[in-house]
Design a protein around this motif. Sequence first.
Motif, PDB file in Angstrom:
ATOM      1  N   GLU A   9      42.910  48.391  42.903  1.00 27.73           N
ATOM      2  CA  GLU A   9      43.727  47.182  43.044  1.00 27.73           C
ATOM      3  C   GLU A   9      44.018  46.889  44.513  1.00 27.73           C
ATOM      4  N   TYR A  62      42.975  43.520  46.704  1.00 25.21           N
ATOM      5  CA  TYR A  62      43.875  42.699  47.502  1.00 25.21           C
ATOM      6  C   TYR A  62      43.454  42.658  48.966  1.00 25.21           C
ATOM      7  N   ARG A  94      40.766  40.145  49.825  1.00 24.24           N
ATOM      8  CA  ARG A  94      41.191  38.757  49.798  1.00 24.24           C
ATOM      9  C   ARG A  94      42.036  38.345  50.987  1.00 24.24           C
TER      10      ARG A  94
END
Length: 144
Positions: free
Chosen positions: A136, A140, A143
């Motif tokens: 995860e 992130y 991005r």
Amino acid sequence: METKHKIKIFLVDDDTFFLKSLEIDFLQDAEFEIVTYITGELCVENLSLNPDLIILDYHLDGIQKNAMNGIETLDKIKAYNEGITVIMLSSQDKIEVAVNCMHHKAFDYIVKSETAFFRLQKTIDKVQQFKKMEKELNWYMERM
């Protein structure tokens, strides 16, 4: 219907009784695929099978006296793929042994005992949680 990925675990121990007992315990859970090896050399030769996790004995000299020990095997695993999680097992309940394992990048160190399997289960759950958080976080970070 989504099929759940089985966690491929290599069990590496020269104590064949303990190895078989651990294999039986793990095979009672459908989410594990288990492969066993009695030497570190056999484990290293088969790393291309891409295990998710390796549970590795510290000594590994019961079958062949000149066999690689657990630390040597751990180093070769990490040289092959730093991302493979390795949990060390030993009948030695010594802090020096645990520190040595962690220094060589083991995820955890567990003493062989009647509670070893339950401690392994808890550690594997921690590994899965850690890998999920890491995935995860990477998502992130990509991005940003």
